[in-house]
Design a protein around this motif. Structure first.
Motif, PDB file in Angstrom:
ATOM      1  N   LEU A 219       0.781  -1.210   0.042  1.00 48.91           N
ATOM      2  CA  LEU A 219      -0.002   0.053  -0.008  1.00 48.91           C
ATOM      3  C   LEU A 219       0.938   1.179   0.036  1.00 48.91           C
ATOM      4  O   LEU A 219       2.121   1.194   0.394  1.00 48.91           O
ATOM      5  N   ALA A 220       0.482   2.399  -0.445  1.00 46.83           N
ATOM      6  CA  ALA A 220       1.085   3.451  -0.942  1.00 46.83           C
ATOM      7  C   ALA A 220       1.297   4.551   0.436  1.00 46.83           C
ATOM      8  O   ALA A 220       1.740   5.602   0.010  1.00 46.83           O
ATOM      9  N   ASN A 221       0.808   3.927   1.547  1.00 48.10           N
ATOM     10  CA  ASN A 221       1.139   5.089   2.572  1.00 48.10           C
ATOM     11  C   ASN A 221       0.499   6.608   2.444  1.00 48.10           C
ATOM     12  O   ASN A 221       0.877   7.497   2.516  1.00 48.10           O
ATOM     13  N   ASP A 222      -0.714   6.323   1.599  1.00 51.56           N
ATOM     14  CA  ASP A 222      -1.317   7.377   1.210  1.00 51.56           C
ATOM     15  C   ASP A 222      -1.866   8.481   2.513  1.00 51.56           C
ATOM     16  O   ASP A 222      -2.037   7.787   3.605  1.00 51.56           O
ATOM     17  N   SER A 223      -2.079   9.582   2.220  1.00 58.55           N
ATOM     18  CA  SER A 223      -2.491  10.767   3.436  1.00 58.55           C
ATOM     19  C   SER A 223      -4.009  10.939   3.345  1.00 58.55           C
ATOM     20  O   SER A 223      -4.486  11.597   4.022  1.00 58.55           O
ATOM     21  N   GLY A 224      -4.690  10.311   2.206  1.00 61.82           N
ATOM     22  CA  GLY A 224      -6.246  10.440   2.209  1.00 61.82           C
ATOM     23  C   GLY A 224      -6.300  11.105   0.830  1.00 61.82           C
ATOM     24  O   GLY A 224      -5.632  11.381   0.191  1.00 61.82           O
ATOM     25  N   THR A 225      -7.416  11.629   0.885  1.00 63.40           N
ATOM     26  CA  THR A 225      -7.911  12.223  -0.308  1.00 63.40           C
ATOM     27  C   THR A 225      -7.971  13.938  -0.092  1.00 63.40           C
ATOM     28  O   THR A 225      -8.224  14.340   0.866  1.00 63.40           O
ATOM     29  N   SER A 226      -7.542  14.457  -1.332  1.00 60.31           N
ATOM     30  CA  SER A 226      -7.189  15.864  -1.121  1.00 60.31           C
ATOM     31  C   SER A 226      -8.570  16.824  -1.215  1.00 60.31           C
ATOM     32  O   SER A 226      -8.660  17.725  -0.520  1.00 60.31           O
ATOM     33  N   SER A 227      -9.660  16.299  -1.736  1.00 56.34           N
ATOM     34  CA  SER A 227     -10.787  16.694  -1.637  1.00 56.34           C
ATOM     35  C   SER A 227     -12.041  15.746  -1.702  1.00 56.34           C
ATOM     36  O   SER A 227     -11.730  14.444  -2.093  1.00 56.34           O
ATOM     37  N   PRO A 228     -13.274  15.937  -1.517  1.00 57.28           N
ATOM     38  CA  PRO A 228     -14.264  15.157  -1.738  1.00 57.28           C
ATOM     39  C   PRO A 228     -14.267  14.300  -2.999  1.00 57.28           C
ATOM     40  O   PRO A 228     -14.177  15.065  -3.961  1.00 57.28           O
ATOM     41  N   THR A 229     -14.566  13.150  -2.843  1.00 58.07           N
ATOM     42  CA  THR A 229     -14.451  12.528  -4.215  1.00 58.07           C
ATOM     43  C   THR A 229     -15.512  11.122  -4.142  1.00 58.07           C
ATOM     44  O   THR A 229     -15.789  10.943  -3.007  1.00 58.07           O
ATOM     45  N   THR A 230     -15.702  10.593  -5.387  1.00 57.55           N
ATOM     46  CA  THR A 230     -16.566   9.620  -5.180  1.00 57.55           C
ATOM     47  C   THR A 230     -16.217   8.214  -4.850  1.00 57.55           C
ATOM     48  O   THR A 230     -15.246   7.960  -5.512  1.00 57.55           O
ATOM     49  N   ASP A 231     -16.659   7.347  -3.877  1.00 58.45           N
ATOM     50  CA  ASP A 231     -16.008   6.263  -3.735  1.00 58.45           C
ATOM     51  C   ASP A 231     -14.612   6.110  -3.121  1.00 58.45           C
ATOM     52  O   ASP A 231     -14.040   5.540  -3.713  1.00 58.45           O
ATOM     53  N   ALA A 232     -14.572   6.776  -2.011  1.00 60.43           N
ATOM     54  CA  ALA A 232     -13.137   6.636  -1.557  1.00 60.43           C
ATOM     55  C   ALA A 232     -12.983   5.320  -0.818  1.00 60.43           C
ATOM     56  O   ALA A 232     -14.206   4.981   0.014  1.00 60.43           O
ATOM     57  N   VAL A 233     -11.793   4.613  -0.865  1.00 59.31           N
ATOM     58  CA  VAL A 233     -11.883   3.439   0.175  1.00 59.31           C
ATOM     59  C   VAL A 233     -10.385   3.638   0.712  1.00 59.31           C
ATOM     60  O   VAL A 233      -9.402   4.374   0.276  1.00 59.31           O
ATOM     61  N   CYS A 234     -10.207   2.759   1.447  1.00 56.66           N
ATOM     62  CA  CYS A 234      -8.688   2.723   2.240  1.00 56.66           C
ATOM     63  C   CYS A 234      -8.525   1.381   2.734  1.00 56.66           C
ATOM     64  O   CYS A 234      -9.244   0.452   2.886  1.00 56.66           O
ATOM     65  N   GLY A 235      -7.514   1.049   3.398  1.00 53.51           N
ATOM     66  CA  GLY A 235      -6.821  -0.340   4.032  1.00 53.51           C
ATOM     67  C   GLY A 235      -5.805  -0.088   4.805  1.00 53.51           C
ATOM     68  O   GLY A 235      -5.105   0.835   4.577  1.00 53.51           O
TER      69      GLY A 235
END
Lengths: 1242, 216
Positions: A219-235
């Protein structure tokens, strides 16, 4: 437990082996779709068909308050594993085992892949006061080598909408301190997704963990979404490094819902609960906590029985709301996704007794406290009950408000709940010896429950007529039910016992005497053979009076199980209520689908009585059948088994009527039934050689019963479907009507009779509404410039009693939500005391002769399909269809999807997907049908998407119309010619033009040369043979013109019949031309089939245009001539027939619009109801159906104002759900008639 | 034609916004247009003393003028079968003769009428403004009406009809809202002479019962 797959094979094998026998019994098999877990705050579920968790309901209950729908936020969530660089999400790996960890509500799933065995446990921690779902994964290497990583994927939908929110506007942010993602969105709630133990990597949209694992990446160690988006997921990702063969390692994570917009407080609470525990420790602690709570099965229970006993206790616990607020303590009738995740008083009583008797007195106490604390304020149905009361007459909203379900037959008002509550209270006090609580509660219990019940007792000893266990509603359906009186006897004797405990001997004697009178009155409900009948009224009607619920008179210790009455009742049930599956018992003889399913509750209670009466083997067989079924279904008991296949149907897991009834049966097994009112009702001893001859009718009791109840109103009794379950019947009638099948004309407003129901297909879906009303929203905004103070809505469901349901004022817009069973209802708004039509209503329904607004209530338990987006370009049609689950929130069964493309009356199957992409389409008109079911087999209404592929998008303003009298255009097919009619002037007789001729004219291009885009043809319906007098009373005319219909759904053979009409439509569409049908809605010819079958659908009147019968003031009641009776649109059945006929013509002939004949002469109901019926079905993709009409008016050669009423009457029938336009009569007289004359100088 | 212009506009004022009305010049419930013209006193008779076919060309010329007006109207105009060539007949049942539209025996007047109605239909089919545009008053006097159909500035068609038996010279200015620049040539979709906007004025000669559909 055996694996689910192995069970399927086993069941199939048994089915094959059993097939040759005519008496084959249904065999146990797995058919329940979900395995839920709950901690009383949320309910999540593992989906057996999808091999993953895809259900996370924000409350255990369905509805917190009127109109509120609990939301399922989980789209899906599941683990994944990676060995080296080979990754797999486990939703793609079929489990070898799904089960509950014994004695717990912890779901355990086992899968094998990539040389690993993976155990997954899903549970909502019982001792964590948060809305959390935990997943623990254990990985055991069986072969191979390589580093092992475990992944989690959290795809929750926090967008707008309920009960299944969308994925719109989602945001995700990483919180490194807490090793957790936060997600929020338009739903207004937030979720936290965190690791149990430290994660190694984390990822979220835009680097979707799903693709990362599939590609073998970290996994890419993301910090999250930068703005509201459709169908955001995480893990999360957990690196377990290299596990040796036969060694194991654990990982764990959680998701937690916070009703606020910030998940942090909930995340912190979960982290505090986890503390420093490793995932395996969290799991073992949870299992240990469950096991310490669970009570052991009684001695003598088999392994399977003990296992089911443990799971049933867990189910009782999971069904109890544990939220620390007003909802706390209530016990739902079913655990979600079972559709009855609603608290019924009756089901809860059986659950409470089961909890008390298994030693779970704390839970039983909270259940009783919930009911005693519920904010009833004396109850909403006091006018039925007669005095203030504290137990809901049916059920509760999550927040504790009373919830009856009201339909056109009135509310359900059930008096059995008072007795059942007292029974449960006694069970609790006996089990706990908690006299303190009893003393505290008694000042409420006595006046508002025990005394209320006593006041409902009639001089016969029976309790007053009510809706009772099978919820028959009111308005003449209420009856003096044996079940209600049995519950009352049991409860009153419990009250006597409790009063004695408190030292109140006077009240104890009073309640005991009342209970004994009720007990003895049950003997007065016996049929000639001694069987206890359903109700006084059913017995009086003489049919369908057998009701399995009457057996509670035995199980409750009122009637001696060893004597004649009990034995006769059991014998009748055993001979009269066995379904075709050969398993268990139906509830009654009503014949409806709900009546005729096998009821687990009935099995358990009858089984108990059978054993006590001496039929040990039939009782044991019944019991072991249900244990075997549950064992094959993860320990879950259902509400119903399909009457033929024994598939789980209705709600599962069922609690009071499932797990609770099972627990009581197992606890009682082997013990005698003891009298609950000091002694059984007095009956003579059975002769030792009792046989059929010994069963002498008890005529005296019969006589007593009928005399004692002489004052009560007769009921339709046996004509109803046993319990008369009207909401179900409404559904059936509505379903048949909507499907346009046959010529069903059931009036949705009055139910139907047993014979009609008997004709219903036996393979009709069993999943259905039984008392399941659907919240229906009414909205009223006062016209601009006006205001209103008090607005309410009343209709057929409450017999139009004022004020009905108050509408809440929110900034000038008034809203009310009314629970209604599926059907069509007349209603009106009451605005500051004035009854008025609802301006937003799109149908009109008459009640009596009074015009009302009409509202059509769909079955909210059925899923539906909606067009989410669509793109039409040359040669190409693309669309996305949304599956919207029903109120029970059962998800889509992807294997059920079918799509079919229709063009020119020919169907072609297309891909099984809700993402539609059709390419290579030639120009023309198409209809795409989309069908889908949910995982319980509930079928969504097919979605009909009508669209055109053509060079330039069509607008109805492009439609230069050509009108032809078909008989006069062209004779294209001599085979359907007819000879001259005797005595008729040739001008008024058939000229043998036909539809084949119309088709030839289209194909010749003559209409194209004129620029014609729309064809209006005279009516297609078959007209009479022979001739009838013209309006001059002298000359004869035939029906060559089509305006004298004698058939509802037949193309006149002289025009060439149905095939010829399809030919016309096909050719017209090939030329880009639309076809309008001329629909006669004002009258029929006297030879019409409907007039013969339904004379009440028509009315006579004075003849339009004769003395004292002018065309204007008598426009709605005059008849054109004496052989053309008018359709009576005030008759709902007639209206529904015309509506369904309109839909039939459109569907069968792919029509594009209507020209409605004689609009001026019909009430608004005609145009509105037809317009709504057709537009609702055929405009789902936005292709407008064109409706034009004939409001024949004149014109005066004066100024505009003196023609105003002509314009206004024409305009009156134009609107979004009615006509698009009309023929412009004033303009005809004003202009062409003048241009035609040389003399006019205007 | 002040009257025709006025009542055409009245339909726009009086019916609900967005409605698609159907103007017409004949139906299954009216005597045929040419018969009302040729035999006004007997057109209403049903069984006896009924009207015969027109004996002059004038009813057909009037029909063509009426058709020109009709096919220029907003909404979804309706053509009753046979009217496209001038079928004759009085009141019901005389107005429901068998169709002769594909017959080789149409009279010269009928053929002339059919040819014009086809041109009108094609003009309507080809010019969006004629189908979907709003009705805008341009010019009307006792003899002539000129109205515009306007979808947007410059997207315009003009319909001109002469209801008299003599040629009419009509000179009229165009409302600036039509968005037609001075010097623009307007072509007659029916094949007649084109016209030019000069000094914001159009000068047009219409033949007896003549018509034009002018578009930039």
């Amino acid at each position: 437990m055996v694996s689910a797959l192995a069970l399927k094979t086993y069941a199939l094998l048994l089915a094959v082996l059993a097939a040759p026998s005519a008496f084959a019994l249904a065999e146990p098999h797995q058919s329940t779709p979900f395995v839920p877990t709950s901690n009383g705050r949320i309910t999540a579920a593992f989906d057996v068909a999808q091999d993953k968790v895809d259900f996370f309901l924000e409350h255990p209950y369905q509805s917190a308050s009127p109109g509120a729908q609990s939301r399922n936020f989980a789209y899906d969530t599941y683990p994944g594993v990676r060995v080296g660089t080979s990754g797999s999400w486990l939703s793609a790996v079929t489990p070898s085992l799904v089960e509950y960890v014994s004695g717990t509500g912890i779901v355990h799933v086992v899968r094998a892949t990539l040389g690993l065995t993976i155990d997954e446990w899903d549970f909502a921690p019982m001792n964590l006061a948060r809305c959390a779902l935990f997943t623990i994964v254990k990985v055991t290497r069986t072969s191979g080598t390589g580093a092992v990583d475990v992944f989690s994927l959290d795809n929750y939908h926090l967008g707008s909408g309920a009960p299944s929110p969308g994925a719109d506007g989602e945001s995700i942010a990483w919180n490194a301190t807490r090793d957790a993602f936060y997600e929020w969105g338009p739903s207004g709630v937030a979720f936290g997704y965190g690791a149990i133990g430290a994660s190694s990597f984390h990822g979220s949209t835009p680097n979707n963990p799903y693709q990362r694992l599939v590609a073998g990446q970290d996994l890419a160690n993301d910090s999250g979404t930068s703005s509201p988006t459709t169908d955001a997921v995480c893990g999360h990702q957990f690196s377990l490094s290299n596990i040796a063969t036969n060694a194991s390692a654990y990982a764990g994570w959680y998701s937690v819902l916070d009703a606020g917009a910030d998940a942090q407080a909930s995340v912190d609470a979960v982290r505090t609960f986890i503390a420093s525990r490793a995932p395996d420790q969290v799991l073992s602690d949870e299992i240990a906590a469950w096991k310490s709570w669970s009570s052991a099965a009684p001695s003598g229970a088999s392994v399977l029985e003990s296992s089911l006993f443990a799971t049933s206790q867990a189910m009782l616990r999971m069904a109890q709301v544990n939220a620390g607020d007003a909802s706390d303590g209530q016990i739902l009738a079913a655990v979600a996704p079972g559709q009855w995740n609603i608290t019924w008083v009756r089901d809860m009583a059986y659950s409470t007794v089961a909890l008390a008797r298994t030693g779970h007195t704390a839970e039983a106490k909270r259940a009783l406290a919930f009911e005693l604390g519920a904010p009833l304020a004396g109850g909403a149905y006091q006018s039925y009950v007669g005095s203030p009361y504290q137990i809901s007459v049916v059920r509760y909203y999550g927040g504790g408000a009373e919830w009856s379900d009201v339909d056109s037959n009135g509310p359900n008002v059930e008096f059995d709940g008072f007795g059942l509550f007292l029974w449960a209270l006694e069970a609790y006090v006996d089990a706990s010896n908690d006299k303190t609580s009893l003393t505290t509660w008694w000042p409420t219990v006595q006046p508002k429950i025990a005394d209320v019940l006593a006041s409902l007792q009639e001089t016969s000893g029976l309790i007053a007529a009510d809706s009772s266990i099978w919820e028959v509603h009111w308005n003449g359906n209420q009856k003096h039910f044996a079940y209600t009186t049995a519950a009352a006897a049991r409860g009153l004797c419990a009250a006597a016992h409790l009063a004695t405990k408190l030292g109140d001997t006077a009240d104890a004697s009073k309640y005991l005497a009342a209970g004994q009178r009720a007990r003895d009155a049950i003997l007065g409900l016996r049929a000639a053979d001694g069987t206890i009948a359903q109700a006084t009224e059913s017995l009086g009607a003489g049919t369908a009076w057998l009701d399995a619920a009457a057996i509670e008179a035995v199980s409750f210790g009122l009637v001696d199980p060893k004597k004649h009455t009990a034995k006769a009742t059991l014998a009748s049930i055993q001979s009269g209520l066995v379904p075709p599956s050969g398993r268990g018992f139906m509830r009654n003889q009503g014949g409806g689908v709900y009546d005729s399913a096998e009821w687990i509750f009935v099995d358990m209670r009858v089984g108990r009585a059978l054993e006590a009466s001496g039929q040990a083997q039939p009782s044991a067989d019944l019991f072991s059948w249900n244990v075997a079924q549950a064992s094959d279904n993860f320990g879950i008991l259902s509400e119903l088994h399909d009457r033929v296949t024994a598939d789980y149907t209705g709600a599962a897991p069922m609690v009071g009527f499932g797990a609770g009834a099972y627990v009581l049966s197992l606890l009682d097994r082997g013990a005698p039934i003891v009298p609950s009112c000091d002694a059984f009702a007095a009956e003579p001893d059975e002769p030792s050689d009792a046989g059929p001859d010994a069963m002498t009718p008890d005529a005296g009791s019969m006589q007593d019963a009928s005399n004692s109840d002489a004052g009560s109103a007769p009921s339709s009794g046996g004509c109803m479907i046993g319990d008369g379950s009207p909401s179900w019947l409404l559904f059936l009638a509505f379903f048949l009507m909507r499907c346009g099948g046959g010529t069903s004309t059931s009036d949705a407003g009055t139910g139907t009779d047993a014979s009609t129901n008997g004709d219903a297909p036996t393979d009709a879906p069993v999943i259905d509404v039984d008392g399941g009303a659907c919240e229906t929203t009414f909205v009223y905004t006062p016209p601009s410039g006006t205001s209103a103070t008090t607005v309410s809505v009343a209709g057929e469901w409450n017999a139009f009693s004022s004020p009905g349901v108050a509408m809440t004022n929110d900034n000038g817009t008034f809203t009310a939500k009314v629970p209604l069973a599926p059907g069509w209802y007349a209603y009106k708004l009451i605005v500051d005391g004035t009854w008025q039509l609802d301006p937003l209503s799109t149908t009109r329904k008459y009640a009596g002769a009074i015009e009302n607004s009409g509202v059509t209530v769909s079955d909210c338990y059925l899923p539906s399909l909606a067009l989410a987006s669509q793109a039409i370009t040359l040669g190409h049609y693309a669309a996305h269809v949304s599956f919207v689950p029903g109120a029970a929130q059962t998800q889509l069964d992807p294997s059920s999807i079918t799509t079919t493309l229709r063009k020119d009356f020919s169907d072609t199957p297309k891909a099984s997907s809700l993402d539609i992409d059709l390419a290579g389409l030639a120009n023309g008109k198409y209809t795409l049908f989309v069908n889908a079911k949910d995982r319980l087999g509930r079928t969504a209404e097919p979605l009909r998407l009508v669209f055109w592929i053509e060079d330039d998008a069509f607008d109805w303003r492009d439609s230069l119309i050509y009108m032809a009298v078909t008989d006069r255009l062209k004779n294209g097919d001599p085979k359907n010619d007819v000879g001259p009619t005797s005595s008729v002037d040739a001008r008024a007789d058939f000229h043998n033009g036909d539809l084949a001729g119309v088709q030839q004219v289209i194909e010749s291009g003559s209409l194209d040369q004129l620029g014609i885009r729309t064809l209006w043809l005279t009516p297609f319906n078959t007209n009479p043979k022979g001739a009838y007098l013209d309006s001059d009373g002298v000359d004869l005319v035939t029906g060559y013109h089509g305006y004298w219909p004698i058939k509802g759904r037949e193309v006149d053979p002289r025009l060439g019949g149905a095939a010829a009409l399809q030919g016309v439509v096909k050719s017209a569409h090939a030329h880009g031309m639309r076809v309008l049908m001329d629909f006669v809605v004002h009258h029929v010819h006297q030879d019409h089939e409907y007039l013969a079958a339904h004379p009440d659908w028509f009315h006579e009147g004075c003849i339009c245009g004769t003395n004292n019968c002018d065309w204007d003031s008598h426009r709605l009641d005059c008849v054109f001539t004496n052989y053309l009776p008018n359709i009576d649109w005030t008759v709902p059945d007639a209206s529904q027939q015309m509506q369904s006929d309109a839909v039939w013509w459109f569907d069968t002939f792919d029509l594009d619009g209507f020209r409605v004949d004689a609009v001026k002469q019909v009430p608004d109901a005609a145009v509105m109801n037809i317009g709504t019926a057709v537009r609702r079905e055929f405009e789902k993709s936005g292709t407008r159906v064109f409706m034009t009409g004939e409001t024949a008016m004149g014109w005066s050669d004066c100024d505009l104002s003196c023609n105003k009423w002509q314009y206004d009457l024409i305009s009156h029938s134009i609107g979004p759900w009615t006509l698009d336009g009309q023929f412009d009569f004033p303009l005809y007289y004003a202009v062409p008639m003048q241009v035609s004359r040389a003399t006019h100088t205007g | 034609m002040i009257h025709a212009d006025y009542w055409s506009q009245a339909s726009g004022w009086e019916y609900p916004n967005g409605s698609i009305m159907s103007p017409y010049i004949g139906s299954q419930d009216t005597p045929r247009f040419v018969t009302i013209t040729s035999s006004p006193s007997t057109a209403g008779n049903k069984w006896t003393n009924i009207a015969g076919p027109p004996t002059t060309s004038e009813p057909y010329a009037r029909l063509r003028a009426a058709m020109s007006w009709l096919l220029g109207q907003p909404g979804a105009p309706m053509i009753y079968y046979g009217d496209e060539y001038g079928e004759w007949g009085g009141a019901d049942p005389n107005n429901r003769a068998s169709w002769r539209g594909d017959s080789s025996s149409l009279s010269a007047d009928e053929q002339t009428t059919l040819a014009l109605v086809r041109k009108l239909g094609q003009a309507r089919k080809n010019i969006v403004a004629l189908r979907r545009g709003a009705y805008v008053h341009v010019f009307a006097n006792e003899m002539v009406v000129v109205f515009a159909r306007v979808t947007s500035a410059g997207d315009v068609a003009l319909v001109a009809v002469n209801r008299t038996s003599s040629s009419q010279l009509a000179a009229f200015s165009l409302p600036p809202s039509l968005g037609i620049a001075d010097g623009t040539t307007l072509t007659d979709a029916l094949g007649g002479a084109s016209a030019k906007l000069v000094g914001q004025t159009v000068t047009l000669t219409l033949a007896p019962w003549g018509q034009a559909i002018l578009a930039p």
